[in-house]
Design an enzyme around this catalytic site. Structure first.
Site, short mmCIF file in Angstrom:
data_model
loop_
_atom_site.label_atom_id
_atom_site.label_comp_id
_atom_site.label_asym_id
_atom_site.label_seq_id
_atom_site.Cartn_x
_atom_site.Cartn_y
_atom_site.Cartn_z
N THR A 4 0.93 -1.37 -0.12
CA THR A 4 0.06 -0.16 0.17
C THR A 4 0.69 1.36 0.08
O THR A 4 0.56 2.18 -0.56
CB THR A 4 -0.93 0.04 1.26
OG1 THR A 4 -1.77 -1.24 1.10
CG2 THR A 4 -1.68 1.20 1.13
N SER A 59 1.77 -7.29 -0.47
CA SER A 59 2.34 -8.23 0.34
C SER A 59 1.76 -9.69 0.52
O SER A 59 2.28 -10.84 0.76
CB SER A 59 2.39 -7.67 1.90
OG SER A 59 1.01 -7.68 2.42
N THR A 79 1.52 -4.29 4.50
CA THR A 79 1.16 -4.56 6.06
C THR A 79 0.80 -5.95 6.13
O THR A 79 0.88 -6.65 7.29
CB THR A 79 0.21 -3.69 6.29
OG1 THR A 79 -1.04 -3.50 5.68
CG2 THR A 79 1.07 -2.20 6.41
N ASP A 80 0.03 -6.73 5.14
CA ASP A 80 -0.69 -7.93 5.39
C ASP A 80 0.40 -9.11 5.79
O ASP A 80 -0.07 -9.87 6.67
CB ASP A 80 -1.47 -8.49 4.00
CG ASP A 80 -2.65 -7.69 3.89
OD1 ASP A 80 -2.99 -6.83 4.84
OD2 ASP A 80 -3.28 -7.89 2.77
#
Length: 321
Positions: free
Chosen positions: A13, A55, A87-88
């Site tokens: 992101t 990610s 971030t995942d």
């Protein structure tokens, strides 16, 4: 004297933009790199962009590539590393590097919850904060750190707790080990010990299952048939499973396939407390390995690394103590 910091952009992101329909997607360039002055004022920066992936597309292959890149630059002489990441799966990459990268300088992993052109975008600020932490002498010898939203977390404890909130990264039970302020970087405690395992490649496969009421042995038999090399189970409570799982678990253990147990609760650790069928005491007697406080996704990363180091179940069990 300004520090030499390696910046590795990997996608996510933080490198995406929102279009007119509100959909966030990758663009042809990384918007963070437009902020040349804000970043170069912080030190001598070396920019690398080995891949641009959201990610969920990150695999062990990309993690190994990052490890190799950090080691190559370490030999040339740098003072710190900042990795931007979606971030995942950020916590998994951070923890992998924490276990497999030996460095005398800080390694920081960061990301963003809002894309570059959204109101309140947090990407640039998190990168600036991360460079500041990577340049801080107090950040040395603390393992890989995760920096977002003015907080500094250890890779071993941090996890994503909210799907969209900018304060999503938290360390349940422990909290952050430091904060980023306008005037400086403040650490209020440090990890007691760090782990390091020398690996060159990972070829094993480890499954991750979440326990639930009424769970039986079906998935365990399937994992055996698919010839997985290990399994992590997010167990109930303190480390308990439904009794119908026992036959499947025993069939895996008889094949010398390590089973690591964590809790599906995000606070507390698993212990061999209950002695009923499927209880923690029963499972430990069978040979299930109890992990000391890791969540499921990190225990999977650690078991992959353990299997790259040894196939001795006792040694693997020791690594999880």
């Amino acid at each position: 004297m300004s520090k030499k910091i390696l910046i590795i952009h990997t996608g996510g992101t933080i490198s995406m933009s929102e279009d007119e329909t509100g959909v966030v997607k990758p663009t042809g360039h990384n918007p963070i790199t437009q902020h040349t002055k804000e970043l170069t004022d912080l030190g001598e920066l070396i920019i690398e962009e080995p891949f641009q992936l959201p990610s969920p597309h990150i695999t062990i292959k990309e993690m190994l590539l990052l490890k190799a890149m950090i080691e190559q630059y370490s030999e040339r002489g740098i003072d710190g590393v900042v990795i931007t990441h979606g971030t995942d799966t950020l916590e998994e990459t951070a923890y992998f590097l924490d276990l497999t990268t030996e460095s005398t300088f800080p390694i920081i992993v960061t990301g963003a919850m809002r894309s570059s052109n959204e109101i309140g975008s947090d990407g640039l600020y998190n990168v600036i904060s991360s460079i500041r932490v990577a340049s801080c002498d107090d950040a040395k010898n603390k393992g890989v750190l995760v920096v977002l939203n003015d907080e500094i977390h250890t890779a071993s404890n941090v996890t994503k707790t909210h799907t969209s909130n900018v304060s999503t990264f938290q360390s349940p039970q422990y909290g952050p080990i430091g904060i980023v302020t306008k005037r400086g970087i403040i650490f209020h405690h440090s990890p007691l010990e760090l782990e390091y395992y020398q690996i060159d490649d990972i070829s094993k496969r480890v499954a991750l299952l979440k326990a639930h009421a009424g769970m039986d042995s079906s998935l365990f038999y399937a994992i055996k048939e698919l010839k997985y090399d290990g399994i992590v189970i997010e167990a109930l409570g303190q480390g308990n499973l439904p009794p119908a799982t026992i036959d499947g678990i025993m069939s895996l253990l008889q094949e010398n396939i390590p089973i690591v147990l964590v809790s599906r609760c995000f606070n507390g650790i698993v212990e061999d407390t209950y002695s009923y069928e499927g209880g923690g005491s029963n499972l430990k007697q069978l040979g299930v390995i109890f992990s000391n406080g890791l969540n499921g996704q990190k225990a999977r990363i650690k078991l992959l690394i353990a299997l790259a180091v040894t196939d001795d179940i006792k040694k693997i069990e020791y690594m999880f103590q």
